[in-house]
Design a protein around this motif. Structure first.
Motif, PDB file in Angstrom:
ATOM      1  N   GLY A   7       3.098  -2.728   4.441  1.00  0.00           N
ATOM      2  CA  GLY A   7       4.268  -2.027   3.902  1.00  0.00           C
ATOM      3  C   GLY A   7       4.485  -0.639   4.450  1.00  0.00           C
ATOM      4  N   LYS A   8       3.598  -0.184   5.355  1.00  0.00           N
ATOM      5  CA  LYS A   8       3.661   1.197   5.848  1.00  0.00           C
ATOM      6  C   LYS A   8       5.015   1.540   6.462  1.00  0.00           C
ATOM      7  CE  LYS A   8       1.504   4.195   9.333  1.00  0.00           C
ATOM      8  NZ  LYS A   8       0.459   4.295  10.377  1.00  0.00           N
ATOM      9  N   HIS A   9       5.543   0.628   7.293  1.00  0.00           N
ATOM     10  CA  HIS A   9       6.772   0.934   8.029  1.00  0.00           C
ATOM     11  C   HIS A   9       8.014   0.287   7.439  1.00  0.00           C
ATOM     12  CE1 HIS A   9       4.642   2.998  11.193  1.00  0.00           C
ATOM     13  NE2 HIS A   9       3.886   1.942  11.448  1.00  0.00           N
ATOM     14  N   PHE A  10       7.885  -0.341   6.273  1.00  0.00           N
ATOM     15  CA  PHE A  10       9.052  -1.040   5.735  1.00  0.00           C
ATOM     16  C   PHE A  10      10.170  -0.074   5.352  1.00  0.00           C
ATOM     17  CE2 PHE A  10      11.523  -3.645   2.734  1.00  0.00           C
ATOM     18  CZ  PHE A  10      11.680  -4.792   3.512  1.00  0.00           C
ATOM     19  N   ARG A  11       9.820   1.161   5.047  1.00  0.00           N
ATOM     20  CA  ARG A  11      10.859   2.145   4.710  1.00  0.00           C
ATOM     21  C   ARG A  11      11.768   2.390   5.912  1.00  0.00           C
ATOM     22  NH1 ARG A  11       9.679   7.582   6.103  1.00  0.00           N
ATOM     23  NH2 ARG A  11       7.655   7.842   7.130  1.00  0.00           N
ATOM     24  N   HIS A  12      11.177   2.343   7.124  1.00  0.00           N
ATOM     25  CA  HIS A  12      11.996   2.505   8.329  1.00  0.00           C
ATOM     26  C   HIS A  12      12.931   1.308   8.513  1.00  0.00           C
ATOM     27  CE1 HIS A  12       9.672   5.963   9.284  1.00  0.00           C
ATOM     28  NE2 HIS A  12       8.567   5.295   9.606  1.00  0.00           N
ATOM     29  N   ILE A  13      12.438   0.136   8.117  1.00  0.00           N
ATOM     30  CA  ILE A  13      13.276  -1.066   8.200  1.00  0.00           C
ATOM     31  C   ILE A  13      14.455  -0.955   7.248  1.00  0.00           C
ATOM     32  CG2 ILE A  13      13.307  -3.533   7.618  1.00  0.00           C
ATOM     33  CD1 ILE A  13      10.493  -3.687   8.896  1.00  0.00           C
ATOM     34  N   LEU A  14      14.190  -0.486   6.028  1.00  0.00           N
ATOM     35  CA  LEU A  14      15.279  -0.308   5.057  1.00  0.00           C
ATOM     36  C   LEU A  14      16.279   0.748   5.521  1.00  0.00           C
ATOM     37  CD1 LEU A  14      13.587  -0.536   1.536  1.00  0.00           C
ATOM     38  CD2 LEU A  14      15.061  -2.211   2.649  1.00  0.00           C
ATOM     39  N   ASN A  15      15.770   1.843   6.104  1.00  0.00           N
ATOM     40  CA  ASN A  15      16.676   2.884   6.585  1.00  0.00           C
ATOM     41  C   ASN A  15      17.552   2.364   7.723  1.00  0.00           C
ATOM     42  OD1 ASN A  15      15.867   4.821   4.765  1.00  0.00           O
ATOM     43  ND2 ASN A  15      14.251   5.627   6.080  1.00  0.00           N
ATOM     44  N   TRP A  16      16.988   1.503   8.560  1.00  0.00           N
ATOM     45  CA  TRP A  16      17.792   0.881   9.615  1.00  0.00           C
ATOM     46  C   TRP A  16      18.867  -0.014   9.004  1.00  0.00           C
ATOM     47  CZ3 TRP A  16      19.645   0.422  14.303  1.00  0.00           C
ATOM     48  CH2 TRP A  16      20.153  -0.810  14.729  1.00  0.00           C
ATOM     49  N   GLY A  18      10.072  -9.725 -11.815  1.00  0.00           N
ATOM     50  CA  GLY A  18      11.153 -10.059 -10.893  1.00  0.00           C
ATOM     51  C   GLY A  18      10.933  -9.535  -9.489  1.00  0.00           C
ATOM     52  N   VAL A  19       9.714  -9.081  -9.201  1.00  0.00           N
ATOM     53  CA  VAL A  19       9.405  -8.525  -7.876  1.00  0.00           C
ATOM     54  C   VAL A  19       9.112  -9.656  -6.897  1.00  0.00           C
ATOM     55  CG1 VAL A  19       7.780  -7.103  -6.555  1.00  0.00           C
ATOM     56  CG2 VAL A  19       8.521  -6.366  -8.835  1.00  0.00           C
ATOM     57  N   VAL A  20       9.679  -9.546  -5.699  1.00  0.00           N
ATOM     58  CA  VAL A  20       9.430 -10.513  -4.625  1.00  0.00           C
ATOM     59  C   VAL A  20       8.330  -9.950  -3.725  1.00  0.00           C
ATOM     60  CG1 VAL A  20      10.405 -11.712  -2.618  1.00  0.00           C
ATOM     61  CG2 VAL A  20      11.807 -11.351  -4.672  1.00  0.00           C
ATOM     62  N   PHE A  21       7.266 -10.729  -3.557  1.00  0.00           N
ATOM     63  CA  PHE A  21       6.131 -10.268  -2.758  1.00  0.00           C
ATOM     64  C   PHE A  21       6.219 -10.815  -1.331  1.00  0.00           C
ATOM     65  CE2 PHE A  21       1.796 -11.020  -1.080  1.00  0.00           C
ATOM     66  CZ  PHE A  21       1.347  -9.698  -1.030  1.00  0.00           C
ATOM     67  N   VAL A  22       5.997  -9.914  -0.336  1.00  0.00           N
ATOM     68  CA  VAL A  22       5.935 -10.302   1.072  1.00  0.00           C
ATOM     69  C   VAL A  22       4.613  -9.807   1.623  1.00  0.00           C
ATOM     70  CG1 VAL A  22       7.002 -10.125   3.358  1.00  0.00           C
ATOM     71  CG2 VAL A  22       8.444 -10.129   1.304  1.00  0.00           C
ATOM     72  N   ASP A  23       3.827 -10.696   2.175  1.00  0.00           N
ATOM     73  CA  ASP A  23       2.476 -10.358   2.632  1.00  0.00           C
ATOM     74  C   ASP A  23       2.510  -9.757   4.036  1.00  0.00           C
ATOM     75  OD1 ASP A  23      -0.231 -10.088   2.759  1.00  0.00           O
ATOM     76  OD2 ASP A  23      -0.668 -12.212   3.102  1.00  0.00           O
ATOM     77  N   ARG A  24       3.028  -8.526   4.111  1.00  0.00           N
ATOM     78  CA  ARG A  24       3.051  -7.768   5.370  1.00  0.00           C
ATOM     79  C   ARG A  24       2.646  -6.330   5.083  1.00  0.00           C
ATOM     80  NH1 ARG A  24       2.946 -10.306  10.027  1.00  0.00           N
ATOM     81  NH2 ARG A  24       3.880  -8.473  11.040  1.00  0.00           N
ATOM     82  N   ASP A  69       7.746  -6.116  -3.051  1.00  0.00           N
ATOM     83  CA  ASP A  69       6.368  -5.658  -2.915  1.00  0.00           C
ATOM     84  C   ASP A  69       5.932  -6.069  -1.513  1.00  0.00           C
ATOM     85  OD1 ASP A  69       3.630  -5.330  -2.831  1.00  0.00           O
ATOM     86  OD2 ASP A  69       3.295  -6.030  -4.880  1.00  0.00           O
ATOM     87  N   ILE A  70       5.871  -5.094  -0.600  1.00  0.00           N
ATOM     88  CA  ILE A  70       5.501  -5.385   0.785  1.00  0.00           C
ATOM     89  C   ILE A  70       4.055  -4.937   0.987  1.00  0.00           C
ATOM     90  CG2 ILE A  70       6.110  -5.140   3.209  1.00  0.00           C
ATOM     91  CD1 ILE A  70       8.372  -6.299   1.513  1.00  0.00           C
ATOM     92  N   GLY A  71       3.143  -5.881   0.903  1.00  0.00           N
ATOM     93  CA  GLY A  71       1.727  -5.580   1.104  1.00  0.00           C
ATOM     94  C   GLY A  71       1.169  -4.558   0.143  1.00  0.00           C
ATOM     95  N   GLY A  72       1.714  -4.510  -1.087  1.00  0.00           N
ATOM     96  CA  GLY A  72       1.223  -3.570  -2.090  1.00  0.00           C
ATOM     97  C   GLY A  72       2.089  -2.346  -2.275  1.00  0.00           C
ATOM     98  N   LYS A  73       3.082  -2.142  -1.399  1.00  0.00           N
ATOM     99  CA  LYS A  73       3.998  -1.008  -1.541  1.00  0.00           C
ATOM    100  C   LYS A  73       5.314  -1.512  -2.132  1.00  0.00           C
ATOM    101  CE  LYS A  73       2.234   2.065   2.064  1.00  0.00           C
ATOM    102  NZ  LYS A  73       1.921   3.176   1.154  1.00  0.00           N
ATOM    103  N   ARG A  74       5.806  -0.835  -3.156  1.00  0.00           N
ATOM    104  CA  ARG A  74       7.011  -1.257  -3.869  1.00  0.00           C
ATOM    105  C   ARG A  74       8.256  -0.607  -3.281  1.00  0.00           C
ATOM    106  NH1 ARG A  74       6.273  -3.529  -9.067  1.00  0.00           N
ATOM    107  NH2 ARG A  74       4.282  -4.651  -9.042  1.00  0.00           N
ATOM    108  N   TYR A  75       9.286  -1.416  -3.123  1.00  0.00           N
ATOM    109  CA  TYR A  75      10.580  -0.930  -2.623  1.00  0.00           C
ATOM    110  C   TYR A  75      11.691  -1.511  -3.482  1.00  0.00           C
ATOM    111  CZ  TYR A  75       8.081   0.523   1.587  1.00  0.00           C
ATOM    112  OH  TYR A  75       7.215   1.118   2.472  1.00  0.00           O
ATOM    113  N   SER A  76      12.764  -0.716  -3.623  1.00  0.00           N
ATOM    114  CA  SER A  76      13.932  -1.156  -4.371  1.00  0.00           C
ATOM    115  C   SER A  76      15.147  -1.042  -3.464  1.00  0.00           C
ATOM    116  CB  SER A  76      14.126  -0.283  -5.618  1.00  0.00           C
ATOM    117  OG  SER A  76      15.289  -0.676  -6.321  1.00  0.00           O
TER     118      SER A  76
END
Length: 302
Positions: free
Chosen positions: A62-71, A54-60, A15-22
């Protein structure tokens, strides 16, 4: 509730600033093994997760985290506008993704080059060039580069763009800067002995404590610049524009200032002994503690 690796499953819910990623542990740890994300899921640290989901929360953001995952998954650099690259760069720096940071900066530099607003070379490029026998950067855009503490003696920068370029502490003996565009450049503590700055635009430049002995600054524009405690002994400053320039404590002994424009300049504690000031207008200058012994003041207006 905390959890530490080895994880029971390779799957990770974020959970990156309210946006969920798997994603997976492998994705977060393999491409950038020295990043913060890799450290979090390496097993060396305890990671807090929601006891129910079981979700790990990171207080950042989340708008660009998908680009981080794609990288991290595929090494993909997204196509973004400059402002979005700047936002993504902040996130990549936070997560200590050094490879991603380097590639984002490369994209930013390409955009600046396309816009004609950025440097044509990097600091590494310049270092490679100065290892050759003869170096010339005539007309090259080097604006904004950090070239501090490099040995750039005898290099020809004539007609180059060096706006806001940092040359702090650099060795620039006998380098040529004729007709450069150098607004806001930084030459603090640089060694500029016998340099050529004929016709250079150095408005707003900082040359505090620079060694400019016997340098040629004829027709140069230094309006609003700072040469506080600079060494300008026997320098050539004929027709130089020095209005509103800070020359406090500068050593101008034996310097030639014929035709120089000094309106509003700060000459407090400056050494102008034996300087050539014939017909120079010294009105509207600050001259507390200035030394004028032996100066040629014939026709000077005071």
């Amino acid at each position: 509730m905390g959890s530490s690796a080895p994880w029971s499953s390779s799957k990770v819910l974020l959970d990156i600033g309210g946006k969920r990623y798997s994603t997976t542990v492998d994705t977060l740890t393999q491409r950038e093994p020295h990043s913060m994300l890799a450290a979090m899921f390496s097993g060396r640290h305890t990671v807090s997760e929601d006891p129910e989901t079981g979700v790990v929360f990171v207080d950042r953001d989340g708008k660009h985290f998908r680009h981080i995952l794609n990288w991290l998954r595929d090494g993909i650099i997204p196509i973004l506008i400059e402002a979005e690259y700047q936002e993504l760069l902040r996130e990549a720096e936070y997560y200590q993704l050094l490879g991603f940071v380097e590639h984002i900066n490369m994209q930013l530099n390409r955009k600046k080059e396309e816009d004609g607003s950025g440097p044509e070379l990097t600091r590494k490029d310049v270092i490679k060039c100065i290892q050759s026998e003869r170096v010339r950067f005539r007309g090259v855009n080097l604006s904004g580069l950090n070239l501090s503490k490099l040995d750039l003696s005898f290099v020809d920068f004539s007609y180059a763009c060096i706006q806001k370029t940092c040359f702090r502490g650099a060795n620039l003996q006998k380098a040529k800067f004729g007709n450069v565009e150098g607004h806001g450049s930084d030459f603090q503590d640089a060694y500029l002995r016998e340099c050529e700055f004929i016709g250079a635009d150095l408005s707003g430049a900082i040359l505090d404590r620079a060694n400019l002995q016997s340098a040629n600054l004829q027709d140069a524009c230094l309006i609003g610049g700072s040469l506080c405690e600079a060494d300008l002994r026997t320098a050539h400053l004929q027709n130089a524009k020095l209005s509103d320039t800070n020359l406090e404590g500068a050593n101008l002994e034996g310097a030639n200032l014929k035709g120089a424009k000094l309106g509003g300049a700060n000459l407090n504690r400056a050494n102008l002994q034996r300087a050539y000031l014939r017909d120079v207008d010294l009105r509207d200058t600050q001259r507390e503690g200035v030394r004028l012994n032996g100066a040629n003041l014939l026709g000077a207006i005071r």
